[in-house]
Design a protein around this motif. Structure first.
Motif, PDB file in Angstrom:
ATOM      1  N   ARG A 364     -11.848   2.604   6.705  1.00  0.00           N
ATOM      2  CA  ARG A 364     -11.307   1.417   7.363  1.00  0.00           C
ATOM      3  C   ARG A 364     -10.007   0.986   6.692  1.00  0.00           C
ATOM      4  NH1 ARG A 364     -15.191  -1.416  10.594  1.00  0.00           N
ATOM      5  NH2 ARG A 364     -17.268  -0.459  10.472  1.00  0.00           N
ATOM      6  N   ILE A 365      -9.108   0.418   7.473  1.00  0.00           N
ATOM      7  CA  ILE A 365      -7.811  -0.008   6.946  1.00  0.00           C
ATOM      8  C   ILE A 365      -8.012  -1.210   6.039  1.00  0.00           C
ATOM      9  CG2 ILE A 365      -5.504  -0.825   7.550  1.00  0.00           C
ATOM     10  CD1 ILE A 365      -5.922   0.620  10.267  1.00  0.00           C
ATOM     11  N   ALA A 366      -7.541  -1.107   4.801  1.00  0.00           N
ATOM     12  CA  ALA A 366      -7.790  -2.147   3.800  1.00  0.00           C
ATOM     13  C   ALA A 366      -6.548  -2.936   3.426  1.00  0.00           C
ATOM     14  CB  ALA A 366      -8.390  -1.513   2.535  1.00  0.00           C
ATOM     15  N   GLY A 367      -5.364  -2.325   3.487  1.00  0.00           N
ATOM     16  CA  GLY A 367      -4.161  -3.040   3.067  1.00  0.00           C
ATOM     17  C   GLY A 367      -2.904  -2.270   3.458  1.00  0.00           C
ATOM     18  N   ALA A 368      -1.763  -2.899   3.214  1.00  0.00           N
ATOM     19  CA  ALA A 368      -0.495  -2.258   3.573  1.00  0.00           C
ATOM     20  C   ALA A 368       0.644  -2.852   2.760  1.00  0.00           C
ATOM     21  CB  ALA A 368      -0.204  -2.418   5.062  1.00  0.00           C
ATOM     22  N   ILE A 369       1.657  -2.038   2.519  1.00  0.00           N
ATOM     23  CA  ILE A 369       2.909  -2.470   1.896  1.00  0.00           C
ATOM     24  C   ILE A 369       4.050  -1.966   2.775  1.00  0.00           C
ATOM     25  CG2 ILE A 369       4.446  -2.246  -0.102  1.00  0.00           C
ATOM     26  CD1 ILE A 369       1.963  -1.677  -1.808  1.00  0.00           C
ATOM     27  N   LEU A 370       4.955  -2.854   3.124  1.00  0.00           N
ATOM     28  CA  LEU A 370       6.181  -2.478   3.829  1.00  0.00           C
ATOM     29  C   LEU A 370       7.351  -3.000   3.011  1.00  0.00           C
ATOM     30  CD1 LEU A 370       5.276  -3.473   7.516  1.00  0.00           C
ATOM     31  CD2 LEU A 370       5.092  -1.207   6.474  1.00  0.00           C
ATOM     32  N   TYR A 371       8.335  -2.161   2.805  1.00  0.00           N
ATOM     33  CA  TYR A 371       9.522  -2.565   2.036  1.00  0.00           C
ATOM     34  C   TYR A 371      10.752  -2.148   2.816  1.00  0.00           C
ATOM     35  CZ  TYR A 371      13.096  -2.605  -1.603  1.00  0.00           C
ATOM     36  OH  TYR A 371      14.242  -2.854  -2.315  1.00  0.00           O
ATOM     37  N   GLY A 372      11.654  -3.082   3.023  1.00  0.00           N
ATOM     38  CA  GLY A 372      12.917  -2.768   3.687  1.00  0.00           C
ATOM     39  C   GLY A 372      12.879  -2.923   5.193  1.00  0.00           C
ATOM     40  N   ASP A 373      11.750  -2.616   5.821  1.00  0.00           N
ATOM     41  CA  ASP A 373      11.588  -2.754   7.272  1.00  0.00           C
ATOM     42  C   ASP A 373      10.170  -3.253   7.523  1.00  0.00           C
ATOM     43  OD1 ASP A 373      11.341  -2.586   9.986  1.00  0.00           O
ATOM     44  OD2 ASP A 373      11.952  -0.491  10.167  1.00  0.00           O
ATOM     45  N   THR A 374      10.046  -4.508   7.952  1.00  0.00           N
ATOM     46  CA  THR A 374       8.724  -5.117   8.134  1.00  0.00           C
ATOM     47  C   THR A 374       8.376  -5.301   9.604  1.00  0.00           C
ATOM     48  OG1 THR A 374       9.697  -7.341   7.953  1.00  0.00           O
ATOM     49  CG2 THR A 374       8.882  -6.320   5.926  1.00  0.00           C
ATOM     50  N   SER A 375       8.997  -4.537  10.487  1.00  0.00           N
ATOM     51  CA  SER A 375       8.770  -4.725  11.924  1.00  0.00           C
ATOM     52  C   SER A 375       7.331  -4.415  12.334  1.00  0.00           C
ATOM     53  CB  SER A 375       9.742  -3.856  12.728  1.00  0.00           C
ATOM     54  OG  SER A 375       9.627  -2.490  12.381  1.00  0.00           O
TER      55      SER A 375
END
Length: 722
Positions: A364-375
């Motif tokens: 299951r999806i637990a987390g995420a990191i986006l850097y520079g492009d958060t669309s």
């Protein structure tokens, strides 16, 4: 005789307390006589934008959320520069302030926020040592920059980096001291933090990582820092940005239970009747939140409670940060700790300065990191909140170029929230552009409030503005309309096909008066004919659509559904050796489904199968609904068909236990009941609706619970599985 208003007092003039008042005024503006006690000598302002004031890109007036005129317009008594010292909850309910004021209350909200945490470093009391938490701190740092040259910022989190960026703008050299091996270690991982560090070094910041400050040097005034390894650095100004602590002194002095924060229940009540707490000062289920979105969620819920409006209990919030760190867009949500999760997807583009990582736990999806492009942030946050399976992640996601932000904007469902802080959906933003004349992100902010709090959603707001201005909204609607098939009339009685008949029946039902005595038999889908006068083809279909999922007994006065649709759950009761197996959870689920499903009206008959595992074959994959025990829990399948055309069921999701599995299946059945056409078999509906659509709906925990709740209310009550 006018009814006397209840007296509502808010202790704290910050973002959480005033947002709660805004919601109360929307719901019932005449209910309360309101007073606000604020320790700072300012109206309510956006604390998140303090770094903008420090950097010189915003003035005090520009970050004010509610000017003095707002309080006057709503008849709110505002006491600024007043510190509440004690809450009296006896016969005379009053709040006492340090200056001697006694303000009476019937309902009281503690929203005192938090203060900067001051670490126990020798020398923190010296001149030239400043915390970064409020407007006075900003003013002190600006004054210090006029005479000093070097600044040391203790803390490499968001607040410390923003403070350092502001000091650079003020002409000072800024060195960030951090006790971890990489920056923003609670929100980022090593790779993304490294990209951020390189960007900030280009801007002029310097860094000292894995550094433990032993003491602040200087006689009477800060002159530098001494570290545990014996090294030193010089500084004319030391800024503390190492965290916050809830302001709980008022609660403690008033007999209110305090742990790290003020302890509240799921209704945000303290242990003292009539006293509530929200925001950074409150602790719910052991968590004290320090981000805007959870604070606003609490404010909205409490407002409904105070106005006696129905609302769900507060179950906690998904912690996420969607921010702009010194000009770089950053999004972080859920669990990103590498020791607790696995990497589901990761991509890095050093040329464009873009990084993306999605984590998973047990599939299951637990987390995420986006850097520079958060669309992608909105879509990912929804998946994280719903604990969706990794199969819900789009393939190739994250590989788009910056111009692909409009593609992300187009793909976002209209009902999804873009600005969680201010509860603004994609549809509201598009309406502000296409119907309200907003042509920029700032224009949308003025019209809807989107991006007006933390500002983290601004990239998506800007993308939606460009998407709407490019004609994407109208062209998408036109394209969808052009793709709509022309339906053949179901019969000679009604000029509708299945979809049109369903829509017309529901619309006619909504148009009827709400009185209980209304006879559904009088319903007219076409002016010249009552639906009850229809033929054997259309009449049962209309009955099904207008019954809206009523039980067969409730639908009885208006006729009987002709095909006598039934639901049956089969449980294989013989093991591999042919012996009957003892009572099991599979049998319990099957018994529950058979008992409860008999009371449900259905578009068509269905068959379900429940298996205790591979050793107990029951045709799970060739049934309309199939449920099978597996090592991870219970696998739910849908869309199977044992006869021509033979179809294998598709995996919808995995439930952790038997009770959750039973509810999962009931939510699937309810979705079928509400969405299918009359006479449409479940496997036919599933093929039409599509695996992705069904899976996304049922992986959304909130939607799944709503479907199951509607199913339970519309059928007989059956005890939960033990």
């Amino acid at each position: 005789m006018l009814k006397q208003k209840l007296r509502l007092v808010v202790v704290g003039n910050g973002m959480a307390g005033i947002r709660c008042l805004e919601e109360v005024l929307k719901l019932d503006a005449e209910r309360y006589e309101i007073a606000v006690i604020g320790e700072e000598r300012h109206p309510n302002y956006n604390r998140i934008l303090l770094s903008k004031v420090l950097q010189g890109s915003a003035s005090m007036d520009e970050i004010v959320l509610n000017p003095y005129e707002w309080y006057r317009e709503h008849g709110i008594a505002l006491y600024t520069g007043e510190r509440a010292t004690r809450i009296h909850a006896g016969e005379r309910k009053e709040v006492e302030t340090a200056s001697g004021l006694r303000i009476p209350w019937d309902r009281l909200i503690i929203a005192t926020g938090s203060s900067a945490f001051v670490p126990p470093i020798p020398g923190v009391e010296k001149k030239g040592v400043i915390s970064f938490r409020n407007l006075e701190d900003c003013s002190a740092m600006i004054r210090a920059s006029e005479t000093g040259r070097r600044a040391a910022v203790i803390g490499g989190g968001l607040l410390g980096l923003e403070a350092a960026r502001g000091l650079l703008n003020l002409g000072m050299e800024a060195e960030v001291i951090h006790n971890a091996s990489f920056l923003m270690n609670r929100q980022l991982d090593y790779a993304s933090a490294g990209m951020l560090r390189r960007e900030l070094e280009k801007q002029g910041m310097t860094f000292r990582l894995n550094a433990v400050t032993e003491s602040i040097t200087g006689v009477g005034r800060a002159k530098g820092l001494l570290f545990a390894d014996g090294s030193r650095t010089k500084a004319d100004l030391v800024v503390l940005a190492v965290g916050i602590k809830p302001n709980t002194a008022l609660a403690s002095a008033s007999g209110i239970i305090v742990n790290r924060g003020i302890v509240v229940d799921d209704d945000l009540r303290t242990n003292v009747p009539g006293v509530y707490a929200i925001g950074e000062c409150a602790e719910h289920r052991g968590i004290a939140y320090g981000l805007v979105s959870p604070l606003y969620e609490q404010a909205k819920l409490l407002a409904r409670r105070l106005c006696d409006k129905p609302s769900e209990p507060y179950k906690g919030s998904t912690v996420y940060a969607q921010l702009k760190v010194s000009g770089v867009d950053v999004f972080s949500a859920g669990d990103i700790r590498e020791e607790a999760v696995d990497v589901a997807q990761r991509s890095e583009d050093g040329i464009r300065g873009v990084y993306r990582k999605v984590t998973m736990r047990e599939g299951r999806i637990a987390g995420a990191i986006l850097y520079g492009d958060t669309s992608e942030s909105g879509a990912l946050l929804k998946l994280i909140r719903n604990e969706a399976f990794v199969a819900a992640l789009p393939s190739g996601c994250g590989e788009q170029s910056r111009s692909g932000a409009q593609e992300a904007a187009a793909a976002l469902p209209d009902e999804d929230k873009v600005c969680a802080c201010n509860d603004v959906t994609k549809a509201a933003i598009l309406m502000a552009v296409t119907g309200g004349g907003a042509s920029t992100a700032d224009g949308v902010k003025q019209a809807t409030g989107a991006s007006g709090s933390c500002g983290g959603c601004r990239p998506m707001v800007a993308a939606l503005v460009e998407y709407a201005k490019s004609g994407g909204v109208s062209s998408a609607k036109t394209e969808a309309k052009e793709k709509e098939p022309i339906e053949e009339a179901l019969c000679d009685c009604m000029p509708f096909g299945q979809a049109g008949l369903k829509a017309a029946a529901r619309e006619a039902l909504r148009a009827l008066p709400s009185e209980a005595s209304v006879d559904l038999g009088e319903l007219r889908l076409v002016p010249e004919k009552k639906w009850a006068e229809g033929c054997e083809v259309c009449r049962p279909a209309v009955l099904y659509y207008v019954s809206g999922g009523l039980s067969k007994n409730e639908a009885e006065p208006y006729g009987r559904i002709r095909n006598h649709a039934r639901a049956e759950a089969v449980v294989h009761t013989a093991g591999p050796d042919g012996r009957s197996m003892p009572p099991s959870e599979a049998l319990s689920i099957g018994s529950r489904w058979n008992a409860r499903w008999k009371a449900a009206t259905l578009p068509a008959s269905i068959k379900a199968a429940v298996s205790d595992g591979p050793g107990y074959p029951s045709g799970v994959l060739v049934r309309d609904i199939g449920l099978k025990r597996c090592p991870a829990g219970w696998e739910l399948y849908a869309g199977g068909h044992a006869e021509h055309p033979v179809r294998q069921g598709e995996l919808i999701g995995i439930a952790n236990n038997a009770e959750e599995a039973a509810v999962f299946g009931e939510a699937l059945l309810q979705l079928y009941r509400e969405d299918a056409y009359y006479g449409e078999a479940l496997w036919e509906w599933f093929a039409r609706a599509g695996l992705r659509s069904v899976r996304e709906t049922l992986s959304d925990r909130g939607l799944r619970e709503q479907l199951a709740d509607r199913f339970e209310r519309q059928t007989q009550s059956v005890p939960a599985i033990n």
